[in-house]
Motif scaffolding. Structure first.
Motif, mmCIF file in Angstrom:
data_model
loop_
_atom_site.group_PDB
_atom_site.id
_atom_site.type_symbol
_atom_site.label_atom_id
_atom_site.label_comp_id
_atom_site.label_asym_id
_atom_site.label_seq_id
_atom_site.Cartn_x
_atom_site.Cartn_y
_atom_site.Cartn_z
ATOM 1 N N VAL A 502 70.632 0.446 15.801
ATOM 2 C CA VAL A 502 71.836 1.220 15.774
ATOM 3 C C VAL A 502 71.100 2.542 15.292
ATOM 4 O O VAL A 502 70.273 2.965 14.520
ATOM 5 N N VAL A 503 71.423 3.386 17.037
ATOM 6 C CA VAL A 503 70.777 4.786 16.555
ATOM 7 C C VAL A 503 71.778 5.746 16.540
ATOM 8 O O VAL A 503 72.953 5.878 16.376
ATOM 9 N N PHE A 504 71.307 6.996 15.644
ATOM 10 C CA PHE A 504 72.452 7.733 14.677
ATOM 11 C C PHE A 504 71.614 9.502 15.164
ATOM 12 O O PHE A 504 70.775 9.732 15.101
ATOM 13 N N ASP A 505 72.842 10.491 14.881
ATOM 14 C CA ASP A 505 72.664 11.182 14.129
ATOM 15 C C ASP A 505 73.634 12.103 13.388
ATOM 16 O O ASP A 505 74.774 11.359 13.435
ATOM 17 N N THR A 506 73.513 12.867 12.904
ATOM 18 C CA THR A 506 74.001 13.997 11.778
ATOM 19 C C THR A 506 73.641 15.280 11.799
ATOM 20 O O THR A 506 72.425 15.817 12.703
ATOM 21 N N GLU A 507 75.052 15.965 11.821
ATOM 22 C CA GLU A 507 75.122 17.634 11.981
ATOM 23 C C GLU A 507 75.162 18.167 10.438
ATOM 24 O O GLU A 507 76.158 17.456 9.518
ATOM 25 N N THR A 508 74.957 19.208 10.008
ATOM 26 C CA THR A 508 74.737 19.461 8.776
ATOM 27 C C THR A 508 75.528 20.785 7.967
ATOM 28 O O THR A 508 75.238 21.701 9.135
ATOM 29 N N THR A 509 75.584 21.313 6.748
ATOM 30 C CA THR A 509 76.052 22.597 6.644
ATOM 31 C C THR A 509 74.293 23.258 6.800
ATOM 32 O O THR A 509 74.487 24.915 7.141
ATOM 33 N N GLY A 510 73.131 22.542 6.396
ATOM 34 C CA GLY A 510 71.684 22.998 6.469
ATOM 35 C C GLY A 510 70.943 22.920 6.295
ATOM 36 O O GLY A 510 71.231 21.203 6.763
ATOM 37 N N ALA A 658 69.506 7.808 21.535
ATOM 38 C CA ALA A 658 69.107 6.405 22.378
ATOM 39 C C ALA A 658 68.474 5.998 23.845
ATOM 40 O O ALA A 658 68.276 5.476 24.495
ATOM 41 N N ALA A 659 68.787 6.705 24.907
ATOM 42 C CA ALA A 659 68.372 6.672 26.008
ATOM 43 C C ALA A 659 66.803 7.038 26.192
ATOM 44 O O ALA A 659 66.146 6.054 26.902
ATOM 45 N N ALA A 660 66.698 8.223 24.902
ATOM 46 C CA ALA A 660 64.804 7.651 25.666
ATOM 47 C C ALA A 660 64.792 6.496 24.994
ATOM 48 O O ALA A 660 63.115 6.190 25.245
#
Length: 701
Positions: A502-510, A658-660
């Protein structure tokens, strides 16, 4: 000067001259040291002078060696490493760009030869790909047709292996099993359905003497508790383990059907109960002769009134509910009108019809047959003309069908006779009256405008439509190779191509979770067998329960308004944990993203103790530690294009990562790293890069 030497002199001659220069330089340093020492003999003595001469010569030679090392590292070691990484990428990944041999320009014929080899390899791969594409076009077309067919099958269809791992599912199966968690390939069916009925049905089929035996199954969903009826059949196909075949399971949700039937049984039970007692009391009064006096007559009238009230009440409730027992569908009123016009036109009747934008819940086949029948009778029996039909929305959410004609008002008795006639719609004993009963409605005639009469018939309807409803068709998802995959042992021994990732990523406040920064968006997708599974994605905004700084919004464009109504990390984190159950988590600079999740494990109610792969470290293994390993640099190196609007969005970066990963798996295998354990040992040598990654990409997420 360097370019002139590289083009005029051969590599062997340049290497010879280089080492000749080193030797001359060392001799020169020694001569200079002796000369300086000799000049100091009179001042410091012979011993001190020789020591001074040795120090000067030693430092001179040391400086020369350092300079030589730097030149070799920059122009030989790094150049060879970049050249090898580029060759490996083109050998194992689908990269069509020419090899950049500029960094190896001082290596003589090696760089042009490597470029020629990779160019020839690319041409060979392209030719092979074209041949394979030509040979598989027919299969691809058939596969697309099969997927389209199975995607629209009205029941959920699953194919499972002997250990209940999901190998195939169509869109309806996804809807049935989903609950709060998306169905996924290589996930256990027992994660979604109660295990007992599934195992019992499978065991019965295994023990059956008939190889084509099929068994019915009644089970329930783990998450929603919905009741599902289905049919299971073993798949007798060639596979590695002949004693443990897989099976096909069809499912349909019967929760509402069972609730309707249960309500019907309760209603019938109440009918008997409420009618039985007044009837018994009435019988008692009649047997006692109580009807001969006023008291008995009053008691008799009371029982009769009670019985009448009970029958009327139960009748109304029955009429209100019986429409739900018949299979209905929602249809646009305009489509219903078009069907009626087409049918009466076949009878030679001219009908002007119109409909408001309203959805009607009915058995369209029966309604069309009934209205066609009434139009035919109006024309042939009472000589009605100028027929019109209108379907309009009612204030109570219903719809009213109004059938008008020029001619006398229809007599109720005549209408009753028409309703008792069989409609000949292909079902036994279907009359106009049974159609009205099925839909829990009635029809009555009225006087209309001057010279016209009308017939009204109400129907159930959905709210009025402002735009046409479009329902996306969910494609079937499958990987039939799972049927032949033998169970893996320890994770460390599992081949890379057999990992569920499971490939994932997050965006955060900092960038500082320890200082209160939180996740505002998370996205993930599933890879199985080294390739992405279409449709198995996870994406959600997250309410960080704190303002998002403007500097972070400029990067990922997630605003405070967008997350105002989003669920918190406790809810989203639980859903993501379920999505990633049993998988290896993959991220670019994974410790950064995981730190935000692990700080909320108590609220989520689950631990993120999954095995982890980091594409920063995988890049170092494949391309060498001296390269830049940001996501932008990695994707550029692999020829992966990230649209500018998708960069620094959770799903955009997830797709790029995921492509990488897909492209680096064969490259790792080419280096001899074929199992998860071998890769983990290799990446540990580059763990210090994670600190560099944290400081090089100073952006949230």
């Amino acid at each position: 000067m360097h370019e002139w030497l590289a083009s005029r002199l051969s590599l062997r001659l340049r290497v010879f001259l280089f080492f000749a220069l080193v030797a001359l330089g060392a001799l020169g340093a020694l001569v200079v040291g002796l000369w300086l020492g000799h000049s100091r003999v009179s001042e410091t003595g012979v011993d001190a002078a020789f020591v001074f001469a040795g120090l000067v010569a030693g430092f001179g030679i040391l400086g020369l060696v350092v300079w030589v090392w730097f030149l070799f590292d920059e122009n030989v070691a790094k150049a060879i490493q970049k050249l090898a990484g580029g060759m490996r990428a083109r050998a194992h990944a689908d990269i069509a760009e020419d090899l950049d041999h500029a960094p190896a320009r001082y290596l003589g014929d090696l760089a042009p030869a490597a470029k020629a080899i990779t160019g020839s390899l690319t041409e060979t791969k392209n030719a092979l790909a074209e041949a394979v594409e030509r040979e598989t076009t027919r299969l691809a077309v058939e596969n697309a047709r099969l997927q389209a067919l199975l995607a629209d099958v009205p029941e959920g269809v699953l194919l499972c292996s002997a250990d209940h791992q999901i190998v195939f599912y169509n869109g309806h199966a996804q809807e049935i099993l989903a609950g709060e968690v998306s169905a996924g390939l290589d996930r256990s069916l027992l994660d979604y359905l109660r295990p007992g009925p599934v195992r019992n049905a499978y065991g019965r089929l295994l023990s059956a003497t008939d190889a084509d035996a099929a068994g019915d199954i009644l089970c329930s969903a783990v998450q929603s508790g919905e009741v599902l009826a289905g049919r299971m059949r073993l798949v007798q196909l060639p596979q590695r383990s002949a004693d443990a075949p897989g099976y096909v399971l069809t499912l349909r949700d019967v929760t509402s059907d069972m609730a309707l039937h249960a309500g019907r049984e309760e209603l019938l039970e109440e009918v008997f109960e409420r009618v039985r007692r007044p009837a018994a009391n009435l019988q008692t009064v009649l047997d006692s002769g109580g009807s001969e006096n006023d008291l008995g007559r009053a008691a008799l009238m009371g029982e009769v009134q009670g019985l009448t009230h009970a029958i009327n009440d139960l009748g109304h409730r029955y009429d209100a509910a019986r429409g739900g027992w018949w299979p209905m569908e929602e249809i646009r009123a305009s489509e219903l009108v078009d069907s009626i016009v087409a049918m009466v036109d076949r009878e030679g009747i001219n009908l002007i019809a119109e409909a408001e934008p309203v959805m009607v819940r009915c058995d369209a086949f029966q309604i069309v047959a009934l209205l066609t029948h009434l139009c035919e009778r109006l024309v042939t029996v009472i000589s009605g003309s100028a027929l019109s039909l209108r379907i309009a929305a009612e204030d109570d959410g219903g719809a009213m069908i109004t059938l008008g004609w020029a001619g006398p008002v229809l007599q109720v008795g005549l209408l009753d006779g028409w309703l008792d006639v069989a409609l000949e719609v292909g079902l036994a004993n279907v009359t106009g009256r049974s159609v009205l009963g099925t839909h829990g409605t009635e029809a009555w005639p009225e006087a209309g405008a001057v010279g016209r009469s009308i017939l009204r018939m109400p129907l159930r309807a959905a709210p009025a439509l402002s735009i046409p409803r479009v329902q996306a068709r969910r494609a079937a998802v499958y990987d039939f190779d799972l049927m032949d995959r033998e169970p893996s042992g320890e994770l460390a021994e599992t081949p890379l191509r057999e990992l569920t990732c499971v490939v994932f990523d997050t965006e955060t406040t900092g960038l500082l979770p320890s200082s209160g920064d939180e996740i505002v968006q998370i996205a993930a997708l599933r890879l199985l067998g080294g390739k992405r599974i279409p449709g198995e994605v996870f994406e959600s905004l997250v309410n960080p329960e704190r303002p998002i700084p403007s500097s972070a919004i400029e990067v990922h464009h997630v605003t405070n308004e967008m997350v105002a109504d989003a669920p918190t990390i406790a809810v989203v984190g639980k859903r993501f944990h379920s999505f990633a159950q049993g998988a290896v988590l993959v991220a670019h600079n994974a410790p950064f993203d995981l730190e935000f999740l692990r700080r909320h494990e108590a609220g989520i109610g689950a631990r993120f103790d999954h095995p982890v792969l980091d594409t920063v470290l995988l890049s170092a293994v494949v391309f060498g530690q001296s390269e830049t390993h940001t996501l932008d640099a990695l994707t550029e190196r692999l020829g992966i294009v990230i649209p500018p609007e998708a960069r620094h969005t959770a799903m955009g970066d997830t797709i790029a990562t995921a492509a990488a990963l897909e492209m680096m798996i064969p490259m790792l295998e080419g280096q001899g790293y074929r199992t998860f354990g071998e890769v983990i040992v290799a990446v540990r040598k580059h763990s210090r890069l994670l600190k560099d990654a944290n400081t090089s990409e100073q952006v949230p997420g």
